[in-house]
Every structure is written in C-alpha cells, then in structure tokens.
Design an enzyme around this catalytic site. Structure first.
Site, mmCIF file in Angstrom:
data_model
loop_
_atom_site.group_PDB
_atom_site.id
_atom_site.type_symbol
_atom_site.label_atom_id
_atom_site.label_comp_id
_atom_site.label_asym_id
_atom_site.label_seq_id
_atom_site.Cartn_x
_atom_site.Cartn_y
_atom_site.Cartn_z
ATOM 1 N N GLU A 177 0.855 -1.297 -0.130
ATOM 2 C CA GLU A 177 -0.024 0.084 0.000
ATOM 3 C C GLU A 177 0.770 1.405 0.021
ATOM 4 O O GLU A 177 0.457 2.205 -0.750
ATOM 5 C CB GLU A 177 -0.955 -0.050 1.261
HETATM 6 C C1 BLG Z 1 -10.435 0.203 -1.415
HETATM 7 C C2 BLG Z 1 -11.036 0.080 0.081
HETATM 8 C C3 BLG Z 1 -12.398 -0.806 -0.017
HETATM 9 C C4 BLG Z 1 -13.362 -0.322 -1.292
HETATM 10 C C5 BLG Z 1 -12.633 -0.498 -2.430
HETATM 11 O O1 BLG Z 1 -11.314 0.638 -2.440
HETATM 12 O O2 BLG Z 1 -9.344 0.940 -1.192
HETATM 13 N N1 BLG Z 1 -10.221 -0.384 1.067
HETATM 14 C C6 BLG Z 1 -9.822 -0.102 2.038
HETATM 15 O O3 BLG Z 1 -10.071 1.278 2.262
HETATM 16 C C7 BLG Z 1 -8.736 -0.646 2.897
HETATM 17 O O4 BLG Z 1 -13.093 -0.870 1.255
HETATM 18 O O5 BLG Z 1 -14.276 -1.400 -1.353
HETATM 19 S S1 BLG Z 1 -15.865 -1.105 -0.895
HETATM 20 O O6 BLG Z 1 -16.085 -0.484 0.381
HETATM 21 O O7 BLG Z 1 -16.696 -2.013 -1.075
HETATM 22 O O8 BLG Z 1 -16.232 -0.012 -1.990
HETATM 23 C C8 BLG Z 1 -13.299 0.227 -3.538
HETATM 24 O O9 BLG Z 1 -13.850 1.355 -3.578
HETATM 25 C C9 BLG Z 1 -6.854 0.972 -1.465
HETATM 26 C C10 BLG Z 1 -8.409 0.602 -2.139
HETATM 27 C C11 BLG Z 1 -8.214 1.428 -3.454
HETATM 28 C C12 BLG Z 1 -6.980 1.524 -3.709
HETATM 29 N N2 BLG Z 1 -6.039 1.227 -2.581
HETATM 30 C C13 BLG Z 1 -6.469 -0.057 -0.465
HETATM 31 O O10 BLG Z 1 -6.170 -1.218 -1.375
HETATM 32 C C14 BLG Z 1 -6.315 2.845 -4.314
HETATM 33 O O11 BLG Z 1 -6.009 3.724 -3.712
HETATM 34 N N3 BLG Z 1 -6.545 3.037 -5.643
HETATM 35 C C15 BLG Z 1 -5.957 3.971 -6.374
HETATM 36 C C16 BLG Z 1 -4.310 4.006 -6.753
HETATM 37 S S2 BLG Z 1 -3.986 5.252 -7.829
HETATM 38 O O12 BLG Z 1 -4.430 6.572 -6.545
HETATM 39 O O13 BLG Z 1 -4.582 5.411 -8.750
HETATM 40 O O14 BLG Z 1 -2.467 5.022 -7.820
#
Ligand code: BLG
Length: 464
Positions: free
Chosen positions: A292
């Site tokens: 992360e």
């Molecule tokens: C996750 C959330 C989930 C959520 C999904 O997104 O975050 N997890 C956490 O907060 C730990 O709860 O699921 S939901 O509640 O069912 O909607 C979907 O919305 C986080 C993700 C998103 C991802 N990292 C943890 O893995 C992220 O930041 N992606 C973008 C990367 S970038 O900015 O484009 O580089």
C-alpha cells in the site's frame, strides 16, 4: 525349494517394503529448511511429492557439507537418494548416477557493488575468492587454474551459500561463485551483491543415487520428474521459490531489501500487535502495508486514499480511525478491516484461497469481487478458486462484461497485481523474520536469513 533362487529385491522394492524413502540434502534456503509450517524448501517439496507418489514416508537427513553428502549416499542402509541442488559433473559421476534435470541454473561470479567488476576468468587473478568445498564451483575453479595459475581460491566446508553471499555483501571476500537460482532467492537479503559475469552455460540440477544401485529407483525418479514437468507442478514450485525477483523486478527486490532494514523496524511492533488482536499473521499484514505505502505513514493516492494501509474515508470511518495518517491507527484499522472481510467471505472459499480473496476485496471491494466470482461461474470456472477468479477480475474494466454485472466498472487488474505482490512480500517476510512470537518476546528489527526458524507456525497462517 526355499532360498535358492530368491532374488534380491530391487532398490525400489526395498524402499516400498520399508515404507520409507531416505533422502539426504543440505540445510539451505534453496534446498531444505524449517519455516513457520515446519519443513520446507524447493528440494523438500519436490522430494516430498515423490515420496507421496510412492506411498511411503519421507525421511530427510542433512549433510554437513558436500563431501559428507556423497559419502553418506554410498553407505549400506544409508540414504538412497540425494536431493540437494546438485549439478552433474564428470568427477561426481564416478560416485553417483544423476536423474533427469529439473532446474536449469547458471554458475555466476558474484562481486560487491562499488568494487571493481571482473568480466572474465582472467580477472579472477589476485582476488580473494571463496566457494563451498566439494562444490561444482570448486571444480570449475580447479579447471580454470590450469589455464590461469595465478587464480587463488579458498574452499570452505564450514559455510553455506548464504554465508558466502553475506561475506561478499559485507566485503569480507572479493568474490564467490553461486548458481543463479541461489542468487535469485537470496538477492533480496544482500542488497550489495551483484553478478559480475556468468561462468559458463546453464546446467541442469538433478537428483543423485549411489552408483552401485540398480536402475529401479532411478527409473521411477525419472518418470516422476517427467510427470511433474508436464503437469505444471514443477513450474509452480519454481515460481514459488525463485519467482519473486521476476515478479518484483530487480529494482523492486533491491528496494524491498533496503526498506526491510530501514523502514519495517519502525512499524513491526504495531503490525504484530494489531495482527494478534485480529488473529491475523503479522507478516501478511506487514506485506499489505508494504504494497500500500512501502511502509510510509504519510502517503496519499491520486484518488485520495491515505496512510500506511491506504484506507478510504469510508473504511476509516467504519473502523473507527480518526486520523488516517497516524500509522498506529492506520495499521490497526487495516487489520480490523482485513479480519472483517475475511469473516464475511463465502464459507465455500477455503484457505489458502480465502486469504487471496480477502486481499482482493481489501483492494477492489467485496461487491466487485462477487461480480468477478459470478462471471467465473458463468464461464464454467470455479468461483471459489483464486486461480479462476483472478482471470475474471480484469473483465470488470471492459464494458461488454461490466455492463452485465451488479456493481459495474472496476479497475479489475489492480487487485490481481495487488495480491501477486503481497504474496511475494509475504514469502520474503516469512523467510526473514521470526515466526509469530509474542510482541515482547522478540527483539525488534531482528531479521534473519532463512533456515533458522524452528518455532511452530501460528494456526492462522495461510498455507501456501
Ligand atoms: C479500497 C477500500 C475498499 C473499497 C475499495 O477501495 O481501497 N479498501 C480500504 O479502504 C482498505 O473498502 O471497497 S468498497 O468499500 O466495497 O467500495 C473500492 O472502493 C485501497 C483501495 C483503493 C486503492 N487502495 C486499498 O487497497 C487505491 O488507492 N487505488 C488507487 C491507486 S492510484 O491512486 O490510482 O494510484
């Protein structure tokens, strides 16, 4: 007539009658060692499958050094098979017979980054070189010395490959020779070691049986090795033990090694404490944290997700996290969330897949994961197997597919990489850290190279 023409049982018959396959190996990360789940290692896993195939018990013995290994193999009532990352050579063929090869490895000259890099055999002159006594590398150096008499090298039977790499890393010796698989496996622990050049072509690693034995066992071994080659088992083992450098890339592996020393110690205590509270394996939680934020407390993604465990605002709120940039809160919120997801998953999903599904849901959300599982079902794949569902996840970003799902568009490729990376980090962490000891029992930041963990595993570690 009794006795007169009773034939001596073949080696294979003997093994089956005894119900035990006695194997000799070496205690090293590339062959056989103890980890959280007990015995493990590439050779161990392969030879265990062979014993299972024969329907006999596996009894592993370890040799102190290579000479000892070859001597013991020849003994009456001694081990019948050596599985120890051995490369066949003319000299060795006088003592043993080799199976079909199962792993191609290249001998490599290893030096320390920042020192002068040798590029040819002639450059080995005047260097302090150490190799394992009785190794194929010692044989290679003996050959080279005939042409370049100024080459000097030391053979040691008091060290293992990891020691040689550490000595290069710390500058105690100039060079060593190891096989490419051993470097790939250990690179991550020794950030300064580099390949100077390949000393010759790739060679096959094989199992060995004593030269005096009949063909029965060797034939059985060869058909087993051919079978695991064809059915993909061998490739899976190779990926598991040697694949992390490929997945992380050289720079990724190197960076991880540095962060392991520089950043993890700051958060290790918190990972252990939060994991314990939620009945998770702390190394898994730490691996998520690395994926992360690379263990940085104050990061924010393009999408506004924040902190060491990258919680969304909603997740943070639901987990009672008031400040996402506080690493303590972030780790504890991430742990709670992961445990919560794990609990929510369909009962039909079993370990270790359950852990991979939970990680995917952590990243993409449970709704999208369910969509991918439904797609898997429609395609005749198994919605409870990660191997199948991960094929479906990328479809969630293609309109023809996501338009038919309940939760619609998602960047479905992301959780696939997410899980793959975490598995690699997790593997490495389990090799270098002590098993799940209580927070106060362990000296913080005390990292170990593999082969030293003797404690029993925590019950909640996913079996890989
Ligand atoms: C996750 C959330 C989930 C959520 C999904 O997104 O975050 N997890 C956490 O907060 C730990 O709860 O699921 S939901 O509640 O069912 O909607 C979907 O919305 C986080 C993700 C998103 C991802 N990292 C943890 O893995 C992220 O930041 N992606 C973008 C990367 S970038 O900015 O484009 O580089």
């Amino acid at each position: 007539m009794l006795g007169a023409c009773v034939e001596k049982p073949s080696t294979l018959e003997r093994v089956k009658e005894d119900g035990v396959l006695r194997v000799i190996t070496r205690n090293s990360p590339a062959t056989y060692f103890q980890d959280r789940n007990g015995e493990t290692g590439f050779e161990y896993e392969l030879v265990k499958r062979f014993a299972d195939d024969l329907g006999v018990e596996l009894k592993i013995e370890t040799a102190d050094n290579l000479d000892d290994l070859f001597n013991q193999l020849g003994q009456p009532k001694g081990p019948v098979l050596a599985a120890a990352g051995l490369v066949s050579s003319e000299q060795r063929k006088q003592q043993v017979r080799f199976s079909h090869p199962y792993l191609q490895v290249t001998p490599q000259v290893i030096y320390r980054n920042g020192r002068s890099r040798p590029t040819s055999a002639k450059n080995l002159e005047g260097k302090h070189i150490m190799v394992l006594k009785g190794s194929s590398h010692a044989e290679q150096l003996a050959q080279l010395k005939l042409k370049y008499p100024a080459i000097e090298y030391e053979e040691s039977d008091a060290v293992e490959v990891v020691d040689l790499l550490r000595m290069v890393d710390e500058g105690q010796i100039d060079l060593t020779l190891v096989d490419s698989n051993e470097l790939a496996m250990n690179q991550v622990y020794f950030p300064k070691v580099r390949v100077a050049f390949d000393l010759g072509d790739a060679r096959g690693q094989s199992w060995a049986v004593a030269a005096g034995e009949d063909n029965s066992l060797l034939n059985e071994i060869n058909s087993f090795l051919d079978k695991v080659d064809k059915n993909g088992t061998l490739q899976r083992l190779k990926d598991r033990y040697y694949g992390h450098v490929d997945v992380l890339g050289y720079v990724g592996a190197y960076t991880f090694a540095q962060h392991l020393q520089q950043r993890l110690p700051k958060y290790e205590k918190q990972f252990r404490a939060s994991a314990k509270l939620e009945k998770l394996d702390w190394r898994l939680l730490a691996a998520v944290g690395y994926q992360e934020s690379m263990w940085q407390a104050e990061v924010t993604s393009k999408t506004g997700v924040r902190g060491l465990m990258m919680l969304t605002q909603n997740t943070a709120q639901a987990m009672g996290v008031s400040n996402r940039l506080d690493p303590k809160q972030s780790i504890s919120g991430g742990a709670k969330y992961l445990a919560y997801i794990m609990e929510q998953l369909d009962d039909n999903i079993e370990e270790p897949d359950r852990t991979w599904f939970a990680l995917a849901a952590y990243n993409v959300g449970g709704g999208h994961l369910d969509d991918a599982r439904k797609l898997a079902g429609k395609e005749g794949l198994n919605p409870n197997k990660w191997l199948d569902v991960k094929k479906m996840l990328p479809r969630l970003s293609q309109k023809q597919w996501y338009s038919k799902t309940r939760y619609g568009y998602a960047r479905g490729g992301e959780p696939v990489h997410f899980v793959a990376n975490i598995r690699r980090y997790y593997d490495i962490l389990t090799w270098v850290t002590q098993p799940q000891l209580e927070g106060d029992q362990v000296a913080e930041g005390e990292l170990h190279v593999p082969g030293v963990n003797k404690t029993k595993p925590p019950e909640n570690s996913p079996q890989l």
